[in-house]
Design a protein around this motif. Structure first.
Motif, PDB file in Angstrom:
ATOM      1  N   MET A 101      -5.670  48.622  59.532  1.00  0.00           N
ATOM      2  CA  MET A 101      -6.720  48.261  58.704  1.00  0.00           C
ATOM      3  C   MET A 101      -7.782  49.002  58.697  1.00  0.00           C
ATOM      4  SD  MET A 101      -9.341  44.829  59.853  1.00  0.00           S
ATOM      5  CE  MET A 101      -7.955  43.583  60.213  1.00  0.00           C
ATOM      6  N   ALA A 102      -8.519  49.235  57.718  1.00  0.00           N
ATOM      7  CA  ALA A 102      -9.616  50.298  57.687  1.00  0.00           C
ATOM      8  C   ALA A 102     -10.786  49.733  58.336  1.00  0.00           C
ATOM      9  CB  ALA A 102      -9.877  50.469  56.072  1.00  0.00           C
ATOM     10  N   ILE A 103     -11.590  50.861  58.813  1.00  0.00           N
ATOM     11  CA  ILE A 103     -12.873  50.501  59.528  1.00  0.00           C
ATOM     12  C   ILE A 103     -13.699  50.142  58.603  1.00  0.00           C
ATOM     13  CG2 ILE A 103     -13.627  53.077  59.074  1.00  0.00           C
ATOM     14  CD1 ILE A 103     -13.674  51.222  62.427  1.00  0.00           C
ATOM     15  N   THR A 104     -13.664  50.170  57.477  1.00  0.00           N
ATOM     16  CA  THR A 104     -14.783  49.651  56.435  1.00  0.00           C
ATOM     17  C   THR A 104     -14.555  48.093  56.406  1.00  0.00           C
ATOM     18  OG1 THR A 104     -13.490  50.053  54.763  1.00  0.00           O
ATOM     19  CG2 THR A 104     -15.119  51.859  55.391  1.00  0.00           C
ATOM     20  N   ARG A 105     -13.466  47.643  56.604  1.00  0.00           N
ATOM     21  CA  ARG A 105     -13.310  46.139  56.731  1.00  0.00           C
ATOM     22  C   ARG A 105     -13.794  45.456  57.809  1.00  0.00           C
ATOM     23  NH1 ARG A 105      -7.177  45.698  53.958  1.00  0.00           N
ATOM     24  NH2 ARG A 105      -7.631  47.154  52.258  1.00  0.00           N
ATOM     25  N   ARG A 106     -13.932  45.817  58.866  1.00  0.00           N
ATOM     26  CA  ARG A 106     -14.409  45.271  60.147  1.00  0.00           C
ATOM     27  C   ARG A 106     -15.744  44.467  60.212  1.00  0.00           C
ATOM     28  NH1 ARG A 106     -12.558  49.113  64.703  1.00  0.00           N
ATOM     29  NH2 ARG A 106     -10.359  48.871  64.706  1.00  0.00           N
ATOM     30  N   PRO A 107     -16.727  45.070  59.220  1.00  0.00           N
ATOM     31  CA  PRO A 107     -18.036  44.272  59.325  1.00  0.00           C
ATOM     32  C   PRO A 107     -17.809  42.897  58.440  1.00  0.00           C
ATOM     33  CG  PRO A 107     -18.499  46.564  59.172  1.00  0.00           C
ATOM     34  CD  PRO A 107     -16.788  46.390  59.286  1.00  0.00           C
ATOM     35  N   LEU A 108     -16.726  43.142  57.591  1.00  0.00           N
ATOM     36  CA  LEU A 108     -16.731  42.060  56.598  1.00  0.00           C
ATOM     37  C   LEU A 108     -16.102  40.997  57.438  1.00  0.00           C
ATOM     38  CD1 LEU A 108     -16.593  40.672  53.893  1.00  0.00           C
ATOM     39  CD2 LEU A 108     -14.686  41.835  53.359  1.00  0.00           C
ATOM     40  N   LEU A 109     -14.801  41.234  58.269  1.00  0.00           N
ATOM     41  CA  LEU A 109     -14.159  40.430  58.734  1.00  0.00           C
ATOM     42  C   LEU A 109     -15.055  39.702  60.081  1.00  0.00           C
ATOM     43  CD1 LEU A 109     -10.768  42.114  59.197  1.00  0.00           C
ATOM     44  CD2 LEU A 109     -11.194  39.946  57.687  1.00  0.00           C
ATOM     45  N   THR A 110     -15.807  40.388  60.637  1.00  0.00           N
ATOM     46  CA  THR A 110     -16.725  39.933  61.479  1.00  0.00           C
ATOM     47  C   THR A 110     -17.521  38.920  60.877  1.00  0.00           C
ATOM     48  OG1 THR A 110     -16.647  41.883  62.915  1.00  0.00           O
ATOM     49  CG2 THR A 110     -18.290  40.653  63.481  1.00  0.00           C
ATOM     50  N   ALA A 111     -18.287  39.256  59.923  1.00  0.00           N
ATOM     51  CA  ALA A 111     -19.266  38.462  59.301  1.00  0.00           C
ATOM     52  C   ALA A 111     -18.476  36.864  58.907  1.00  0.00           C
ATOM     53  CB  ALA A 111     -19.808  39.022  58.161  1.00  0.00           C
ATOM     54  N   THR A 112     -17.208  37.224  58.373  1.00  0.00           N
ATOM     55  CA  THR A 112     -16.451  35.924  57.813  1.00  0.00           C
ATOM     56  C   THR A 112     -16.017  35.198  59.125  1.00  0.00           C
ATOM     57  OG1 THR A 112     -15.417  37.104  56.097  1.00  0.00           O
ATOM     58  CG2 THR A 112     -14.281  35.140  56.932  1.00  0.00           C
ATOM     59  N   ALA A 113     -15.689  35.747  60.192  1.00  0.00           N
ATOM     60  CA  ALA A 113     -15.433  34.937  61.562  1.00  0.00           C
ATOM     61  C   ALA A 113     -16.655  34.281  61.970  1.00  0.00           C
ATOM     62  CB  ALA A 113     -14.737  35.910  62.437  1.00  0.00           C
ATOM     63  N   ALA A 114     -17.651  34.845  61.822  1.00  0.00           N
ATOM     64  CA  ALA A 114     -19.102  34.132  62.433  1.00  0.00           C
ATOM     65  C   ALA A 114     -19.411  33.205  61.432  1.00  0.00           C
ATOM     66  CB  ALA A 114     -20.299  35.404  62.419  1.00  0.00           C
ATOM     67  N   GLY A 115     -19.233  33.252  60.054  1.00  0.00           N
ATOM     68  CA  GLY A 115     -19.641  32.226  59.173  1.00  0.00           C
ATOM     69  C   GLY A 115     -18.652  30.955  59.376  1.00  0.00           C
ATOM     70  N   THR A 116     -17.407  31.385  59.781  1.00  0.00           N
ATOM     71  CA  THR A 116     -16.629  30.250  59.930  1.00  0.00           C
ATOM     72  C   THR A 116     -16.969  29.537  61.159  1.00  0.00           C
ATOM     73  OG1 THR A 116     -15.065  31.528  58.720  1.00  0.00           O
ATOM     74  CG2 THR A 116     -14.055  29.600  60.187  1.00  0.00           C
ATOM     75  N   LEU A 117     -17.300  30.268  62.444  1.00  0.00           N
ATOM     76  CA  LEU A 117     -17.651  29.392  63.490  1.00  0.00           C
ATOM     77  C   LEU A 117     -19.017  28.727  63.126  1.00  0.00           C
ATOM     78  CD1 LEU A 117     -17.173  29.197  66.350  1.00  0.00           C
ATOM     79  CD2 LEU A 117     -18.698  31.167  66.729  1.00  0.00           C
ATOM     80  N   LEU A 118     -19.777  29.294  62.520  1.00  0.00           N
ATOM     81  CA  LEU A 118     -21.207  28.569  62.094  1.00  0.00           C
ATOM     82  C   LEU A 118     -20.852  27.100  61.440  1.00  0.00           C
ATOM     83  CD1 LEU A 118     -23.657  31.232  61.821  1.00  0.00           C
ATOM     84  CD2 LEU A 118     -23.544  29.540  63.607  1.00  0.00           C
ATOM     85  N   CYS A 119     -20.115  27.289  60.441  1.00  0.00           N
ATOM     86  CA  CYS A 119     -19.388  26.312  59.617  1.00  0.00           C
ATOM     87  C   CYS A 119     -18.851  25.212  60.247  1.00  0.00           C
ATOM     88  CB  CYS A 119     -18.692  26.657  58.350  1.00  0.00           C
ATOM     89  SG  CYS A 119     -19.669  27.626  57.181  1.00  0.00           S
ATOM     90  N   ALA A 120     -18.079  25.404  61.273  1.00  0.00           N
ATOM     91  CA  ALA A 120     -17.185  24.605  62.199  1.00  0.00           C
ATOM     92  C   ALA A 120     -18.160  24.118  63.199  1.00  0.00           C
ATOM     93  CB  ALA A 120     -16.229  25.378  62.829  1.00  0.00           C
ATOM     94  N   LEU A 121     -19.077  24.636  63.677  1.00  0.00           N
ATOM     95  CA  LEU A 121     -20.077  24.040  64.536  1.00  0.00           C
ATOM     96  C   LEU A 121     -21.117  23.135  63.900  1.00  0.00           C
ATOM     97  CD1 LEU A 121     -20.937  26.990  67.227  1.00  0.00           C
ATOM     98  CD2 LEU A 121     -19.831  24.767  67.452  1.00  0.00           C
ATOM     99  N   TRP A 122     -21.263  23.089  62.435  1.00  0.00           N
ATOM    100  CA  TRP A 122     -22.236  22.325  61.910  1.00  0.00           C
ATOM    101  C   TRP A 122     -21.484  20.784  61.902  1.00  0.00           C
ATOM    102  CZ3 TRP A 122     -26.334  23.076  58.778  1.00  0.00           C
ATOM    103  CH2 TRP A 122     -26.753  22.119  58.055  1.00  0.00           C
ATOM    104  N   PHE A 123     -20.300  20.656  62.261  1.00  0.00           N
ATOM    105  CA  PHE A 123     -19.840  19.305  62.073  1.00  0.00           C
ATOM    106  C   PHE A 123     -19.542  18.591  63.577  1.00  0.00           C
ATOM    107  CE2 PHE A 123     -18.310  21.203  58.161  1.00  0.00           C
ATOM    108  CZ  PHE A 123     -18.852  20.105  57.451  1.00  0.00           C
TER     109      PHE A 123
END
Length: 94
Positions: free
Chosen positions: A1-23
């Protein structure tokens, strides 16, 4: 995996966690009707002020599925962290 994709994956994981906690239900959620507004007037008596007993809340709902699911997700997260640590190995400082 390229190093440039890590921030995108981290942001996606954080957003998914926040959306899950919304419920997740809030602590004051329930089927009981709301108490009438007393406009700041207290209804406690002198004998109630000295009492340190907690309110009786009844049996409530069974929280076992939530505990089991939470522990399973916690274990999966710990496994992912361990796997990522072993997979990455020692890396030079930038």
């Amino acid at each position: 995996m390229a190093i440039t994709r890590r921030p995108l994956l981290t942001a996606t994981a954080a957003g998914t966690l926040l959306c899950a906690l919304w419920f997740v239900p809030s602590a004051n959620a329930g089927n009981a009707p709301a108490a009438p507004d007393t406009a700041g007037h207290s209804t406690t008596t002198g004998s109630d002020l000295g009492s340190s007993a907690l309110a009786e809340t009844g049996t409530g709902i069974d929280t076992t599925p939530y505990l089991v699911g939470g522990m399973a997700l916690l274990g999966a997260g710990a496994g992912f962290v361990t796997y990522a640590g072993r997979r990455g190995g020692p890396q030079p400082a930038l």
